[in-house]
Write a protein that holds these residues in place. Structure first.
Motif, PDB file in Angstrom:
ATOM      1  N   LYS A 288      -7.038  -5.601  80.873  1.00  0.00           N
ATOM      2  CA  LYS A 288      -7.082  -5.101  79.493  1.00  0.00           C
ATOM      3  C   LYS A 288      -8.459  -5.323  78.888  1.00  0.00           C
ATOM      4  CE  LYS A 288      -2.334  -6.062  79.243  1.00  0.00           C
ATOM      5  NZ  LYS A 288      -1.667  -7.348  79.412  1.00  0.00           N
ATOM      6  N   LEU A 289      -9.054  -6.459  79.243  1.00  0.00           N
ATOM      7  CA  LEU A 289     -10.400  -6.730  78.736  1.00  0.00           C
ATOM      8  C   LEU A 289     -11.400  -5.717  79.261  1.00  0.00           C
ATOM      9  CD1 LEU A 289     -10.515 -10.589  78.870  1.00  0.00           C
ATOM     10  CD2 LEU A 289     -11.137  -9.181  76.923  1.00  0.00           C
TER      11      LEU A 289
ATOM     12  N   LEU B   8     -10.854  -2.548  79.965  1.00  0.00           N
ATOM     13  CA  LEU B   8     -10.728  -1.360  79.128  1.00  0.00           C
ATOM     14  C   LEU B   8     -11.341  -1.606  77.759  1.00  0.00           C
ATOM     15  CD1 LEU B   8      -7.207   0.220  79.389  1.00  0.00           C
ATOM     16  CD2 LEU B   8      -9.382   1.364  79.484  1.00  0.00           C
ATOM     17  N   ALA B   9     -11.076  -2.786  77.223  1.00  0.00           N
ATOM     18  CA  ALA B   9     -11.561  -3.116  75.893  1.00  0.00           C
ATOM     19  C   ALA B   9     -13.080  -3.081  75.862  1.00  0.00           C
ATOM     20  CB  ALA B   9     -11.055  -4.498  75.481  1.00  0.00           C
TER      21      ALA B   9
ATOM     22  N   ARG C 267     -15.013  -1.457  77.886  1.00  0.00           N
ATOM     23  CA  ARG C 267     -15.500  -0.099  78.104  1.00  0.00           C
ATOM     24  C   ARG C 267     -15.573   0.637  76.769  1.00  0.00           C
ATOM     25  NH1 ARG C 267     -11.430   4.107  80.613  1.00  0.00           N
ATOM     26  NH2 ARG C 267     -10.833   4.139  78.442  1.00  0.00           N
ATOM     27  N   ASP C 268     -14.534   0.447  75.932  1.00  0.00           N
ATOM     28  CA  ASP C 268     -14.445   1.210  74.696  1.00  0.00           C
ATOM     29  C   ASP C 268     -15.184   0.566  73.534  1.00  0.00           C
ATOM     30  OD1 ASP C 268     -12.944   2.969  76.098  1.00  0.00           O
ATOM     31  OD2 ASP C 268     -11.017   2.236  75.381  1.00  0.00           O
ATOM     32  N   LYS C 269     -15.153  -0.758  73.434  1.00  0.00           N
ATOM     33  CA  LYS C 269     -15.749  -1.448  72.279  1.00  0.00           C
ATOM     34  C   LYS C 269     -16.403  -2.736  72.757  1.00  0.00           C
ATOM     35  CE  LYS C 269     -14.590   1.113  68.693  1.00  0.00           C
ATOM     36  NZ  LYS C 269     -13.321   1.722  68.854  1.00  0.00           N
TER      37      LYS C 269
ATOM     38  N   GLU D  47     -19.019  -4.382  71.796  1.00  0.00           N
ATOM     39  CA  GLU D  47     -19.402  -5.327  70.746  1.00  0.00           C
ATOM     40  C   GLU D  47     -18.216  -6.170  70.300  1.00  0.00           C
ATOM     41  OE1 GLU D  47     -22.819  -5.161  68.350  1.00  0.00           O
ATOM     42  OE2 GLU D  47     -22.802  -5.682  70.454  1.00  0.00           O
ATOM     43  N   ARG D  48     -17.080  -5.493  70.143  1.00  0.00           N
ATOM     44  CA  ARG D  48     -15.888  -6.212  69.671  1.00  0.00           C
ATOM     45  C   ARG D  48     -15.507  -7.306  70.664  1.00  0.00           C
ATOM     46  NH1 ARG D  48     -14.626  -7.649  65.269  1.00  0.00           N
ATOM     47  NH2 ARG D  48     -14.704  -9.566  66.429  1.00  0.00           N
ATOM     48  N   VAL D  49     -15.592  -6.995  71.959  1.00  0.00           N
ATOM     49  CA  VAL D  49     -15.251  -7.990  72.976  1.00  0.00           C
ATOM     50  C   VAL D  49     -16.234  -9.149  72.912  1.00  0.00           C
ATOM     51  CG1 VAL D  49     -14.947  -8.410  75.444  1.00  0.00           C
ATOM     52  CG2 VAL D  49     -14.244  -6.237  74.473  1.00  0.00           C
ATOM     53  N   ARG D  50     -17.513  -8.821  72.785  1.00  0.00           N
ATOM     54  CA  ARG D  50     -18.531  -9.867  72.726  1.00  0.00           C
ATOM     55  C   ARG D  50     -18.289 -10.777  71.536  1.00  0.00           C
ATOM     56  NH1 ARG D  50     -23.178  -6.880  73.191  1.00  0.00           N
ATOM     57  NH2 ARG D  50     -23.081  -7.240  75.426  1.00  0.00           N
ATOM     58  N   PHE D  51     -17.962 -10.183  70.388  1.00  0.00           N
ATOM     59  CA  PHE D  51     -17.746 -10.987  69.193  1.00  0.00           C
ATOM     60  C   PHE D  51     -16.305 -11.466  69.085  1.00  0.00           C
ATOM     61  CE2 PHE D  51     -21.696  -8.777  68.190  1.00  0.00           C
ATOM     62  CZ  PHE D  51     -22.471  -9.898  67.923  1.00  0.00           C
ATOM     63  N   SER D  52     -15.570 -11.373  70.181  1.00  0.00           N
ATOM     64  CA  SER D  52     -14.285 -12.069  70.264  1.00  0.00           C
ATOM     65  C   SER D  52     -14.433 -13.277  71.169  1.00  0.00           C
ATOM     66  CB  SER D  52     -13.197 -11.137  70.783  1.00  0.00           C
ATOM     67  OG  SER D  52     -13.008 -10.075  69.881  1.00  0.00           O
ATOM     68  N   GLY D  53     -15.643 -13.609  71.528  1.00  0.00           N
ATOM     69  CA  GLY D  53     -15.882 -14.858  72.268  1.00  0.00           C
ATOM     70  C   GLY D  53     -15.963 -14.702  73.778  1.00  0.00           C
ATOM     71  N   TYR D  54     -16.178 -13.481  74.261  1.00  0.00           N
ATOM     72  CA  TYR D  54     -16.267 -13.293  75.707  1.00  0.00           C
ATOM     73  C   TYR D  54     -17.711 -13.086  76.134  1.00  0.00           C
ATOM     74  CZ  TYR D  54     -11.233 -12.642  75.499  1.00  0.00           C
ATOM     75  OH  TYR D  54      -9.903 -12.823  75.287  1.00  0.00           O
TER      76      TYR D  54
ATOM     77  N   VAL E  26     -18.848 -17.560  68.590  1.00  0.00           N
ATOM     78  CA  VAL E  26     -17.443 -17.253  68.349  1.00  0.00           C
ATOM     79  C   VAL E  26     -16.596 -18.454  68.736  1.00  0.00           C
ATOM     80  CG1 VAL E  26     -15.542 -15.720  68.948  1.00  0.00           C
ATOM     81  CG2 VAL E  26     -17.859 -14.806  68.764  1.00  0.00           C
TER      82      VAL E  26
ATOM     83  N   GLN F  86      -7.937 -15.895  66.723  1.00  0.00           N
ATOM     84  CA  GLN F  86      -8.880 -16.919  67.174  1.00  0.00           C
ATOM     85  C   GLN F  86      -8.897 -18.112  66.225  1.00  0.00           C
ATOM     86  OE1 GLN F  86     -12.595 -14.803  67.255  1.00  0.00           O
ATOM     87  NE2 GLN F  86     -11.638 -13.092  68.322  1.00  0.00           N
TER      88      GLN F  86
END
Lengths: 396, 246
Positions: free
Chosen positions: A231-232, A234-235, A237-239, A241-248, B79, B164
């Motif tokens: 799922k990550l 896909l996430a 691929r699409d967004k 920045e959002r993944v990066r700023f969710s702590g990944y 984060v 989070q």
């Protein structure tokens, strides 16, 4: 309201959910071996080695959004590693006694090399070779990934870089004729630990080993996509920045999937060498790398099973057309790619999905409408939601 | 000082080819505070959030969060220290369901191998249920996120951050494009979620700001123009001139 993590899709019996894979297995394990003579089956075996690359590209490109135009590099490295082992075994002093330096591969002797290069030494060992088949391409992909993704090189720029690497490696192989066999590649491979790979029975056995490994690769891909990692993927691929700023650490995820795709390609390359009996730079460079992307796109870049069909169909088409209209084949291939991108972006798997959707909609229209029902898009048990996530179910 | 300071921004400057989008800025945010940043277009509001979360690198100055200096830290580290950021346009994963959007944002299984072997457990399910109810989406968990309305997407992104449990939450125009009733609900949501964390909100809607803000910071041309309660800021002639007067 209580949460149940299982969606209606998960509630299907396992054999129903895995129907596409079961059908595919039946086709390659039973139908094709029964229908084709050994020569044709060996060709299918060759096409199926490309399917390893395509399966890797589904993960890396379809889901991860990383378009590599250099998968031939990894396919080739895996193939060359295997070829080096087989070549050393074929070059024992007895059968090379007419050479000026017996005991080294023939092409080295032709290039006035008088001792086995150190690079070749470890390939006397099968254990080392099997390790190197996945480790060398994996390590190279890891380094490329580290250099690119940590610096946030992505999209088209990454594709161009991978293409450049494919060009570099094929030029290097051709240029270093004494060490690599040059443009002819490594040929005249005979036995593996004394087992003659050219016999009919060996060809059958290798075909089945290859098919089994391919099914295992698809299962590995399915397991990966079902996990949170999938799922990550896909996430990001699409967004991204959002993944990066969710702590990944986005780069780590990209490096991993790119490396895994490279290792899968390398297994395909090694199986290619075993079944076809040689390896050459024509499977490393830009053109084969792009062809492998086309196999994936035609099969459906979101469908692991579709990628296998894509590899089979495009290659059948290629051998048919290049026999009948050799000068037209390249145009056809280009046209096919454009058609896939513009008309059916999710490939064959996407087509079967749309067909099922259309059928389900027709069924829903024929049924008497329940009164007051909300137009819930997820209500039907068989109706795939419009999301292209469901493409995996296709290609049955 | 009555409350502990969570975020201290000191002498922060960022320059894009000589243009100082944020210029020698000082800003302190306390625990459990809801701070609203207002200012005309180009005042540097979004850039300030970008600097705090790491999307943009500072040219000079310092950003301290609790006891850590952030300016050189990679984004994902920030984060993990407890900073959450919502983007201006809703940034959600359209191809995943609402449930999966929240699951992917859950702060466990954040490494490659951690995510491969991550298993859903009761803790996660409880958390998703709690957050989903908070953001008014508990009936939509199985729907693909692309089917949500614009306002619901905004809520979903806030929910993804709440998964989070960040100590500092930064929201860039959370009610942009929302209907009146959605604004009302968002205001309720914000007052509820800042009970145990600090929140920074960028907003243009003055009625909305009045309803939620504890304190207001006014930025103008990358500098601090005024700071204080809404009444105090509204009465400031400088603020009226550059921003509110229009």
């Amino acid at each position: 309201m209580t949460i149940t993590p299982s969606t209606p899709k998960n509630a299907l019996p396992w054999w129903r959910a895995q129907l596409p894979l079961l059908v595919m297995s039946a086709v390659i394990l039973v139908a094709l071996p029964l229908a084709l003579d050994l020569f044709r089956l060996n060709l299918v075996g060759k096409y199926l080695t490309y399917a390893f690359v395509a399966v890797g590209l589904v993960l890396c490109w379809g889901y991860g959004g990383i378009l590599s135009l250099g998968q031939g590099v990894f396919f080739g490295l895996g193939g060359y590693a295997m070829a080096m082992f087989l070549k050393l075994e074929a070059s024992d002093p007895e059968s090379t006694k007419i050479q000026s330096t017996p005991g080294i591969p023939d092409f080295m002797d032709w290039n006035q090399i008088t001792a086995l290069p150190a690079l070749w030494e470890p390939f006397h060992s099968l254990t080392f070779t099997l390790f190197a088949i996945v480790a060398v391409p994996g390590f190279l992909a890891f380094i490329i990934g580290l250099a690119m993704f940590k610096r946030r090189v992505g999209g088209v720029y990454f594709s161009i870089m991978t293409q450049a690497i494919a060009a570099i490696l094929s030029i290097l192989i051709i240029g270093q004729q004494g060490y690599t066999g040059g443009v002819n590649g490594i040929t005249d491979l005979k036995t593996m630990l004394g087992w003659d790979i050219r016999t009919d029975s060996a060809k059958y056995i290798l075909y089945y080993v290859n098919a089994g490994l391919l099914i295992a690769a698809v299962l590995l891909g399915q397991w990966l996509l079902k996990s949170k990692f999938g799922k990550l993927l896909l996430a990001l691929r699409d967004k991204e920045e959002r993944v990066r700023f969710s702590g990944y650490d986005v780069a780590a995820f990209k490096i991993f999937i790119f490396t895994l795709a490279a290792m899968l390609s390398a297994v395909g390359g090694a199986m290619f060498t075993l079944q076809v009996g040689f390896m050459s730079p024509s499977f490393v460079g830009i053109v084969p790398s792009i062809e492998m992307v086309i196999f994936t796109a035609v099969g459906g870049r979101l469908s692991l099973v579709g990628a296998v069909y894509g590899s089979l169909l495009v290659n059948f088409g290629k051998s048919y057309f290049s026999e009948s209209f050799p000068e037209l084949w390249l145009f056809l291939m280009g046209g096919l790619f454009i058609a896939v991108v513009m008309l059916f972006p999710n490939g064959l798997a996407g087509l079967t999905d749309s067909w099922r959707e259309w059928q389900a909609r027709r069924r829903a229209r024929d049924l008497p409408r329940p009164t007051g029902a909300a137009p819930a898009p997820t209500a039907g048990d068989d109706t795939p939601p419009p999301s292209n996530l469901r493409a995996e179910g296709g290609a049955a | 000082m009555s409350e502990k300071i969570v975020l201290s921004v000191e002498n922060l400057t960022v320059s894009f080819d000589g243009f100082k989008a944020v210029n020698d800025l000082n800003l302190y945010v306390e625990q459990n505070e809801l701070r609203v940043i207002i200012g005309p277009n180009g005042a540097g509001k979004t850039t300030l959030l970008d600097l705090i979360c790491g999307r943009t690198r500072a040219t000079g100055g310092s950003i301290r969060f609790k006891d850590d200096e952030l300016t050189r830290m990679p984004e994902y580290e920030r984060v993990r220290r407890g900073i959450g950021r919502k983007f201006q346009t809703p940034s959600i994963y359209e191809n995943l369901t609402v449930f999966e959007n929240l699951e992917v944002s859950y702060p466990r299984g954040r490494t490659v191998f951690g995510s491969l072997f991550f298993r859903r457990d009761q803790l996660l399910l409880d958390r998703i249920e709690e957050v989903a109810r908070l953001i008014y989406l508990d009936e939509r968990l199985d729907d693909p996120a692309e089917l949500l309305s614009h306002g619901q997407k905004q809520w979903l992104e806030i929910g993804m951050l709440l998964m989070q449990d960040p100590e500092l939450l930064m929201l860039d125009e959370p009610v942009a494009g929302m209907s009146v009733s959605e604004r009302q609900k968002t205001a309720e949501l914000l007052t509820r979620i800042c009970e145990n964390r600090s929140v920074i909100v960028i907003e243009h809607d003055m009625d909305f700001v009045k309803r939620i803000a504890h304190r207001v910071t006014v930025l103008h041309q990358g500098k601090l123009l005024a700071e204080g309660s809404m009444e105090h800021v509204q009465a400031d002639p400088k603020v009226v001139e550059v921003y509110l007067g229009h």
